[in-house]
Design a protein around this motif. Sequence first.
Motif, PDB file in Angstrom:
ATOM      1  N   VAL A 494      73.758  17.299  26.755  1.00 42.72           N
ATOM      2  CA  VAL A 494      72.308  17.538  26.059  1.00 42.72           C
ATOM      3  C   VAL A 494      72.583  17.802  24.519  1.00 42.72           C
ATOM      4  O   VAL A 494      71.562  17.618  23.777  1.00 42.72           O
ATOM      5  CB  VAL A 494      71.970  18.932  26.720  1.00 42.72           C
ATOM      6  CG1 VAL A 494      70.926  19.760  25.829  1.00 42.72           C
ATOM      7  CG2 VAL A 494      71.743  18.720  28.195  1.00 42.72           C
ATOM      8  N   ALA A 495      73.556  18.167  24.011  1.00 49.24           N
ATOM      9  CA  ALA A 495      73.838  18.313  22.484  1.00 49.24           C
ATOM     10  C   ALA A 495      73.818  16.887  22.033  1.00 49.24           C
ATOM     11  O   ALA A 495      72.983  16.962  20.808  1.00 49.24           O
ATOM     12  CB  ALA A 495      75.244  18.822  22.445  1.00 49.24           C
ATOM     13  N   GLU A 496      74.129  15.785  22.603  1.00 46.16           N
ATOM     14  CA  GLU A 496      73.918  14.607  21.850  1.00 46.16           C
ATOM     15  C   GLU A 496      72.384  14.282  21.852  1.00 46.16           C
ATOM     16  O   GLU A 496      71.840  13.647  21.125  1.00 46.16           O
ATOM     17  CB  GLU A 496      74.730  13.569  22.384  1.00 46.16           C
ATOM     18  CG  GLU A 496      76.250  13.773  22.302  1.00 46.16           C
ATOM     19  CD  GLU A 496      76.994  12.746  23.340  1.00 46.16           C
ATOM     20  OE1 GLU A 496      78.074  12.640  22.683  1.00 46.16           O
ATOM     21  OE2 GLU A 496      76.706  12.214  24.013  1.00 46.16           O
ATOM     22  N   LEU A 497      71.728  14.343  23.143  1.00 44.21           N
ATOM     23  CA  LEU A 497      70.306  14.129  23.114  1.00 44.21           C
ATOM     24  C   LEU A 497      69.473  14.824  22.135  1.00 44.21           C
ATOM     25  O   LEU A 497      68.442  14.264  21.707  1.00 44.21           O
ATOM     26  CB  LEU A 497      69.945  14.516  24.709  1.00 44.21           C
ATOM     27  CG  LEU A 497      70.137  13.538  25.792  1.00 44.21           C
ATOM     28  CD1 LEU A 497      69.521  13.957  26.994  1.00 44.21           C
ATOM     29  CD2 LEU A 497      69.382  12.192  25.557  1.00 44.21           C
ATOM     30  N   SER A 504      64.802  12.425  22.530  1.00 45.70           N
ATOM     31  CA  SER A 504      64.965  13.586  23.489  1.00 45.70           C
ATOM     32  C   SER A 504      63.473  14.096  24.049  1.00 45.70           C
ATOM     33  O   SER A 504      63.386  14.368  25.367  1.00 45.70           O
ATOM     34  CB  SER A 504      65.400  14.822  22.994  1.00 45.70           C
ATOM     35  OG  SER A 504      64.696  15.414  21.812  1.00 45.70           O
ATOM     36  N   SER A 505      62.566  13.689  23.125  1.00 47.42           N
ATOM     37  CA  SER A 505      60.882  13.988  23.632  1.00 47.42           C
ATOM     38  C   SER A 505      60.852  12.886  24.883  1.00 47.42           C
ATOM     39  O   SER A 505      60.164  13.116  25.681  1.00 47.42           O
ATOM     40  CB  SER A 505      60.068  13.823  22.608  1.00 47.42           C
ATOM     41  OG  SER A 505      60.197  14.867  21.740  1.00 47.42           O
ATOM     42  N   GLY A 515      60.685  20.399  27.957  1.00 44.69           N
ATOM     43  CA  GLY A 515      62.150  20.635  27.762  1.00 44.69           C
ATOM     44  C   GLY A 515      62.719  20.718  29.122  1.00 44.69           C
ATOM     45  O   GLY A 515      63.885  21.306  29.239  1.00 44.69           O
ATOM     46  N   ALA A 516      62.277  19.703  30.043  1.00 44.95           N
ATOM     47  CA  ALA A 516      62.969  19.710  31.408  1.00 44.95           C
ATOM     48  C   ALA A 516      64.405  19.326  31.154  1.00 44.95           C
ATOM     49  O   ALA A 516      65.358  19.741  32.208  1.00 44.95           O
ATOM     50  CB  ALA A 516      62.234  18.442  32.094  1.00 44.95           C
ATOM     51  N   VAL A 517      65.143  18.621  30.393  1.00 43.71           N
ATOM     52  CA  VAL A 517      66.389  18.229  30.102  1.00 43.71           C
ATOM     53  C   VAL A 517      66.963  19.029  29.155  1.00 43.71           C
ATOM     54  O   VAL A 517      68.125  19.548  28.840  1.00 43.71           O
ATOM     55  CB  VAL A 517      66.564  16.880  30.034  1.00 43.71           C
ATOM     56  CG1 VAL A 517      68.015  16.387  29.829  1.00 43.71           C
ATOM     57  CG2 VAL A 517      66.072  16.072  31.294  1.00 43.71           C
ATOM     58  N   THR A 518      66.353  19.012  27.761  1.00 44.72           N
ATOM     59  CA  THR A 518      67.098  19.645  26.535  1.00 44.72           C
ATOM     60  C   THR A 518      66.879  20.957  26.547  1.00 44.72           C
ATOM     61  O   THR A 518      67.777  21.405  25.576  1.00 44.72           O
ATOM     62  CB  THR A 518      66.062  18.919  25.421  1.00 44.72           C
ATOM     63  OG1 THR A 518      64.649  19.396  25.623  1.00 44.72           O
ATOM     64  CG2 THR A 518      66.404  17.394  25.219  1.00 44.72           C
ATOM     65  N   SER A 519      66.407  21.556  27.511  1.00 39.70           N
ATOM     66  CA  SER A 519      66.592  23.140  27.323  1.00 39.70           C
ATOM     67  C   SER A 519      67.591  23.442  27.962  1.00 39.70           C
ATOM     68  O   SER A 519      68.083  24.743  28.014  1.00 39.70           O
ATOM     69  CB  SER A 519      65.105  23.621  28.170  1.00 39.70           C
ATOM     70  OG  SER A 519      65.117  23.285  29.557  1.00 39.70           O
ATOM     71  N   GLU A 523      76.338  21.725  26.696  1.00 35.15           N
ATOM     72  CA  GLU A 523      77.425  21.286  27.407  1.00 35.15           C
ATOM     73  C   GLU A 523      77.091  20.289  28.450  1.00 35.15           C
ATOM     74  O   GLU A 523      77.883  19.486  29.089  1.00 35.15           O
ATOM     75  CB  GLU A 523      78.724  22.004  27.623  1.00 35.15           C
ATOM     76  CG  GLU A 523      79.354  22.826  26.508  1.00 35.15           C
ATOM     77  CD  GLU A 523      78.426  23.860  25.814  1.00 35.15           C
ATOM     78  OE1 GLU A 523      77.358  24.236  26.578  1.00 35.15           O
ATOM     79  OE2 GLU A 523      78.652  24.399  24.747  1.00 35.15           O
ATOM     80  N   SER A 524      75.857  20.571  29.025  1.00 33.49           N
ATOM     81  CA  SER A 524      75.556  19.787  30.201  1.00 33.49           C
ATOM     82  C   SER A 524      75.428  18.401  30.057  1.00 33.49           C
ATOM     83  O   SER A 524      74.986  17.753  29.191  1.00 33.49           O
ATOM     84  CB  SER A 524      74.068  20.330  30.926  1.00 33.49           C
ATOM     85  OG  SER A 524      74.158  21.622  30.876  1.00 33.49           O
ATOM     86  N   ALA A 525      75.791  17.623  30.917  1.00 31.49           N
ATOM     87  CA  ALA A 525      75.853  16.048  31.076  1.00 31.49           C
ATOM     88  C   ALA A 525      74.700  15.568  32.116  1.00 31.49           C
ATOM     89  O   ALA A 525      74.311  16.013  32.935  1.00 31.49           O
ATOM     90  CB  ALA A 525      77.169  15.361  31.684  1.00 31.49           C
ATOM     91  N   VAL A 526      73.895  14.708  31.329  1.00 32.30           N
ATOM     92  CA  VAL A 526      72.887  14.240  31.987  1.00 32.30           C
ATOM     93  C   VAL A 526      72.906  12.751  32.170  1.00 32.30           C
ATOM     94  O   VAL A 526      73.337  11.957  31.416  1.00 32.30           O
ATOM     95  CB  VAL A 526      71.584  14.193  30.922  1.00 32.30           C
ATOM     96  CG1 VAL A 526      70.255  13.940  31.448  1.00 32.30           C
ATOM     97  CG2 VAL A 526      71.188  15.540  30.535  1.00 32.30           C
ATOM     98  N   ALA A 527      73.040  12.421  33.331  1.00 33.79           N
ATOM     99  CA  ALA A 527      73.241  11.025  34.048  1.00 33.79           C
ATOM    100  C   ALA A 527      72.061  10.046  33.529  1.00 33.79           C
ATOM    101  O   ALA A 527      70.704  10.594  34.235  1.00 33.79           O
ATOM    102  CB  ALA A 527      73.344  10.983  35.440  1.00 33.79           C
ATOM    103  N   LEU A 528      72.159   9.034  33.092  1.00 30.45           N
ATOM    104  CA  LEU A 528      71.048   8.170  32.754  1.00 30.45           C
ATOM    105  C   LEU A 528      71.405   7.069  33.026  1.00 30.45           C
ATOM    106  O   LEU A 528      72.651   6.282  33.061  1.00 30.45           O
ATOM    107  CB  LEU A 528      70.747   8.220  31.133  1.00 30.45           C
ATOM    108  CG  LEU A 528      70.231   9.457  30.906  1.00 30.45           C
ATOM    109  CD1 LEU A 528      70.023   9.667  29.286  1.00 30.45           C
ATOM    110  CD2 LEU A 528      68.828   9.946  31.585  1.00 30.45           C
TER     111      LEU A 528
END
Length: 641
Positions: A494-497, A504-505, A515-519, A523-528
């Motif tokens: 999330v920090a990188e996004l 990120s938008s 902010g479903a993801v960026t909120s 440290e959270s990892a988002v699988a893409l």
Amino acid sequence: MKIISILLLANHVWTPIAAFQLINSLSVRFDPKAGRRGKLESSLFVKSDREMLENEMYETKEAISRLDDLEAAINEEDSDLTILTEEVKTIEEQLNNLSSAPLPPEGLSMPEYKRSVLAYAKLPVSLKLGLYLALGMNTDTSPYPKASDYAEIVSQLHEKRQTITIQKLEDSVKEAQRLLKIKDSGFKVVQPRDLKDLDDETQKVISELLDGKSVDQVRNDNAVKQQLGRVTRKDGITATQKDVDILLKTLEDKTVFAVRGEPEEIPGGYIVRGACRKENADDLISEIDKKVPSDWESQVSYMPDMTLEGMLGNYDVPTEQLSNPDPVLMVLNKDFSTESGWIFQVSSLVAVVTSFYFAVHSYVGNTDLASKLAESSELGDFAALDQFNGQIFSILGPLAIIQIFHELGHFAIATKDKFETGPPALIPMIGPLPNLGFRTDIKTSPRNLTSLFDFAFLGPFLGLFAALFCLTYGLQATVSATPEMMQTFPTISVAELRCSTLASSMVDYFFGGNGAVTSASLESAVALHPFAVAGFAGILIQALETLPFGATDGGRMSLALFGRAGNIVVGGTTWLFFLVATLFLNSATADFLLGVWIINNFAQNDMEIPCRDETTNVDIFRSIAGFSLWFVAILALVPVQ
């Protein structure tokens, strides 16, 4: 105008070689057997040499004994006569002892060494102190140079002439001025209003200091150097007087260009002033190209006058009487190739490694995949590893496609407008990006600013379009993927996004918005999907390409829209803002931006080569397109707060 301003602050007229020339071409006799400065032995001199030395020493002491000469050179009316007398006495004692002292710096005789010591003694106090500070010879017990130190200071100036930088000399003299204002040193520093206010002796010293040039000439050279790339003035590859003579001969009939005055030499070439006899600049350049010999090694560009006279006008003319000067013909050598080809090859190789590292690192946050690979390795099953290698290329593939689109834009304009470019060199980057894109040098001059703008604009425009497509496709594939498929996807924290408001938008939008993801926690990892990861990185890379730094595509756009002088202002402002911004952002974003700032300062910090015509402005349509691209780039680079 202050003499220090003349020497140091006026367009960096002070140079390391100037410090050397200040003391009359200092040098030291070197003993190759001893490997150090030896002592003078009588066997080194024949009788005539000794007699000559004694005569010169006598003449020198006679000169020093005239206190009025020393006072005139220093011109410090409030100086304590006792201090001056003691200083002269000390110098006399030093010169008396020179027969047993260390030899002078290599390359000059003892008389020249002594004259150098005297030249240093005659300098204004602030300049003497500045050089003393630049050498690092000041201590708590000896904060100011004493007359007994002059000989050693002269030797140190010569020995360190190649290592003392311009900035260090400037800072040291500024610090000396500050100290002299705070401390009561017993001296009054002279501050003449202009060079013409100085006495002949001081003007002579300043001329020697500046390699035989006047202060105005050095200022003028520095003004030109700021606006022309270093490739225009390579050692041994510059326009010559012979080249200018050939041009003047072709212009004798005055039907193409009416020459006015004598050509003016500038770093790398010459400027020819006069009036254009053609309807437009394109016709002027075409006619000149037809007239000059086909094997002529130089070329002509029609440009605004970038000398101080051209930019500021005659200093003796009131400001209200100044008018915009006519453009000039600039004569430069045709060879604009860079001299660091091997560096770019190494850079590309390193960038390939960092790109692979980025692709592999993108899977670190996927714990399910990491566990699966570990289990397969223990069982000796390498099928999972082969599958993983394919997934790495599923990131590198889209990244390559994005950059290919970028370079195709450059290639299309260069082909259409018939100018040459060098092979693209990949710039490495470690962190949230695999690299910083390609550096593509222009080897021959574009026809005009419009051609330069098109070349600079179309590359990042197509690259950004391809990156947005990859991100959109990847996000759509992510939200429609099954849980089993998600277990094989790379991840982004999330920090990188949050480093990009635009990207990120888009991620938040596809995952439900608000902010479903960026909120989530940083440290959270988002699988893409791999395409989404490549698209995210591609957006940042293409946006960074549009920053008006040096010879980046953004710098070329800025030059085309604002001119060379305006580009310096725009680029400098962006450079400073970029650096200051790193002080107020979160650590991840700040480290990323600081890394980009440092790398661009090394890799793309030069001005672009001249176009053949830099007097015809870019049209309004292209101007709007350029500002629109900058707006999108700002959205891509502004982090989420």
